[in-house]
Motif scaffolding. Structure first.
Motif, PDB file in Angstrom:
ATOM      1  N   GLY A 132       0.846  -1.188   0.000  1.00 44.26           N
ATOM      2  CA  GLY A 132       0.000   0.000   0.000  1.00 44.26           C
ATOM      3  C   GLY A 132       0.879   1.235   0.000  1.00 44.26           C
ATOM      4  N   GLU A 195       4.622  -0.752  -2.948  1.00 42.13           N
ATOM      5  CA  GLU A 195       3.483  -0.862  -3.877  1.00 42.13           C
ATOM      6  C   GLU A 195       3.869  -0.539  -5.309  1.00 42.13           C
ATOM      7  OE1 GLU A 195       3.418   3.534  -3.052  1.00 42.13           O
ATOM      8  OE2 GLU A 195       4.217   1.691  -2.169  1.00 42.13           O
ATOM      9  N   ILE A 222      -3.469  -4.763   2.374  1.00 49.88           N
ATOM     10  CA  ILE A 222      -3.354  -3.616   1.473  1.00 49.88           C
ATOM     11  C   ILE A 222      -3.893  -2.403   2.215  1.00 49.88           C
ATOM     12  CG2 ILE A 222      -3.956  -2.632  -0.763  1.00 49.88           C
ATOM     13  CD1 ILE A 222      -4.259  -5.503  -1.797  1.00 49.88           C
ATOM     14  N   ASN A 224      -3.706   1.183   1.633  1.00 53.19           N
ATOM     15  CA  ASN A 224      -4.431   2.224   0.900  1.00 53.19           C
ATOM     16  C   ASN A 224      -3.800   2.368  -0.472  1.00 53.19           C
ATOM     17  OD1 ASN A 224      -2.034   3.652   1.622  1.00 53.19           O
ATOM     18  ND2 ASN A 224      -3.127   5.584   1.375  1.00 53.19           N
ATOM     19  N   VAL A 264      -9.265   0.620  -2.779  1.00 49.79           N
ATOM     20  CA  VAL A 264      -8.982  -0.674  -2.142  1.00 49.79           C
ATOM     21  C   VAL A 264     -10.235  -1.544  -2.146  1.00 49.79           C
ATOM     22  CG1 VAL A 264      -8.337  -1.815   0.018  1.00 49.79           C
ATOM     23  CG2 VAL A 264      -7.091   0.209  -0.739  1.00 49.79           C
TER      24      VAL A 264
END
Length: 493
Positions: A132, A195, A222, A224, A264
């Motif tokens: 993320g 990410e 995950i 964001n 998400v």
């Protein structure tokens, strides 16, 4: 909660290695030198760096020259994989008969190394991946602490500067093999994954998914989806495209998803577990509501028991709790871990009391806005918040434009703004270029925002400390340019 033990992940990386051709095929490479040089019986099983390598190791390096090939040959290394041979490296490999594999995708080599290392050094560990844009380091470190506090042998690649969360080198593979050789069998691997990742301006497509697949996680998180790594990606949709394959890599394991993030929520996971800063009517969820963290209809923690009080940090806590619930840990074990957690460096760390000084690794737009917003809530009436922001050096004007826009959006009548280029503390890889500085100056001037700029971080910190009232708050934000602030302040305060 379903039993995670019943899920068997679909896994496509073939980490068997019968001969060097298996390695060449997987990394989509070309073999230079003598293929008879490599012997599976002589392979140590370790993937590592050239300076650390010993007999039988495989080295992965972005670039190599003639001198590096000579060093590898003299150290009796099994083979070397690179993306950029230069200065006579190919000719020297041919002369020595040394096996040199050249690939256009060095990330494939590092994914193979990680998969092979886990299979051979930590085949029985239960593995977790966290990715993320924001909060992954805090989330990873908290999961690590909860497990470690419960008495398990845990390894994480998370560090305070997020140096080890990539596939651009074999660091994670080295960490795992070294840990097992030194301290024995690992119970849990908690692996933080960038990410978005790239090298020399080139995007390593599907980095997060490739890394996750290599780890073979029981649980994935995950946090964001937001903007960072400008230049490698150009929009938040690009970030989404980089992360959308991660749930597939997690497969039939559990995927912990931030329900408050619209993008998400769009991710397609086989077994989602949701977190939220508001009530969720779902069995597979943990949420924060009215000062309490609630799971399965019961309060498991109150805000007074949390190590952080800010909303974005509570979201990280929820993600860590969601991951540990998905690992089938007892709730009492999880809550005890949360209560005893101590933050990573530069994660809203308090450095002083009068005036209050907080230091945070806020280095992208969402992080800047969230951290300033949370700090303003702590500000006493009629006092000032002194925001000291390190301009991001050698990262381009795009991310700096987004960061200064986030500052402007966060401005309040009680904020006094300071900027630092941090020339005295950064290396050439983090030096603030003139156009990066100018985008800050021009945007702030255009919006009639007052600020004071310092070339050197020490001068900036000394000025703000001397000007702040004892009841004010000083907030330090930024990435590498703000990293040395704590040590500099020790000579100022």
């Amino acid at each position: 909660m379903a039993d995670a033990e019943k899920y068997v992940l679909d896994y496509s990386i073939n980490d068997t290695l019968d001969d060097i051709d298996d390695l060449v095929d997987f990394v989509e490479g070309e073999l230079i030198g003598n293929d008879d040089f490599f012997s599976i019986d002589g392979f140590s099983g370790r993937f590592t760096f050239l300076n650390d390598a010993h007999t039988g190791d495989i080295v992965i390096r972005h670039w190599i020259n003639k001198t590096g090939i000579e060093m590898a040959f003299n150290r009796n290394i099994a083979c070397l994989i690179t993306q950029n041979p230069k200065d006579g490296a190919i000719e020297e490999a041919k002369r020595l008969g040394f096996p040199l594999i050249i690939t256009d995708k060095i990330e494939l080599a590092n994914a193979y190394a990680l998969s092979y290392t886990i299979s051979h050094f930590s085949p029985t560990s239960t593995n977790v991946v966290i990715t993320g844009t924001n909060g992954k380091s805090t989330t990873s470190h908290m999961i690590y602490h909860i497990l470690n506090n419960a008495g398990y042998h845990v390894l994480t690649n998370t560090d305070s500067e997020s140096e080890f969360n990539t596939l651009i080198d074999p660091m994670v593979s080295k960490l795992i093999s070294d840990e097992v050789e030194t301290n024995g069998t690992i119970d849990y691997l908690v692996i933080e994954v960038s990410e978005v990742q790239g090298w020399l301006g080139h995007l390593m497509e599907n980095h997060a998914a490739l890394m996750s697949e290599a780890v073979r996680p029981r649980v994935g998180v995950i946090t964001n989806i937001a903007m960072d790594h400008i230049g490698l990606i150009n929009s938040v949709d690009d970030v989404f495209n980089e992360l959308k394959a991660v749930p597939e890599s997690i497969g039939r394991g559990f995927t912990v998803l931030n329900h408050d993030d619209e993008l998400v929520r769009k991710l397609d996971a086989q077994n989602p577990f949701y977190t939220s800063m508001s009530k969720l009517d779902s069995d597979n969820a943990v949420y924060f509501d009215d000062g309490k963290i609630i799971y399965d209809g019961s309060t498991i923690l109150t805000i007074d028991e949390l190590p952080f009080k800010g909303n974005h940090f509570i979201q990280n806590i929820l993600s860590a709790i969601g991951a540990c619930i998905s690992l089938n840990l007892d709730i009492d074990v999880i809550t005890d871990g949360v209560k005893t957690y101590k933050a990573l460096n530069r994660r809203f760390a308090k450095l002083n009391d009068e005036p209050l000084i907080y230091d945070d690794f806020a280095h992208n737009p969402d992080g800047i806005k969230a951290t300033i917003s949370e700090t303003l809530k702590l500000l006493p009436d009629n006092q000032k918040l002194h925001v000291v922001c390190a301009i991001r050096g050698s990262r381009g004007i795009e991310i700096n434009q987004l960061n200064v826009d986030a500052l402007i959006e966060s401005m309040d009548e009680n904020i006094v703004l300071y900027l630092s280029s941090s020339n005295d503390v950064v290396n050439e890889l983090n030096f603030v270029e003139e156009d990066e500085r100018e985008v800050f100056f021009n945007t702030l001037n255009k919006n009639n925002i007052d600020y004071i700029h310092f070339d050197n971080l020490e001068d900036c910190l000394r000025e703000v400390y001397n000007k702040a009232d004892k009841k004010d708050i000083i907030l330090l934000i930024g990435a590498q340019g703000m990293d040395p602030a704590e040590s500099l302040l020790s000579d100022i305060i």
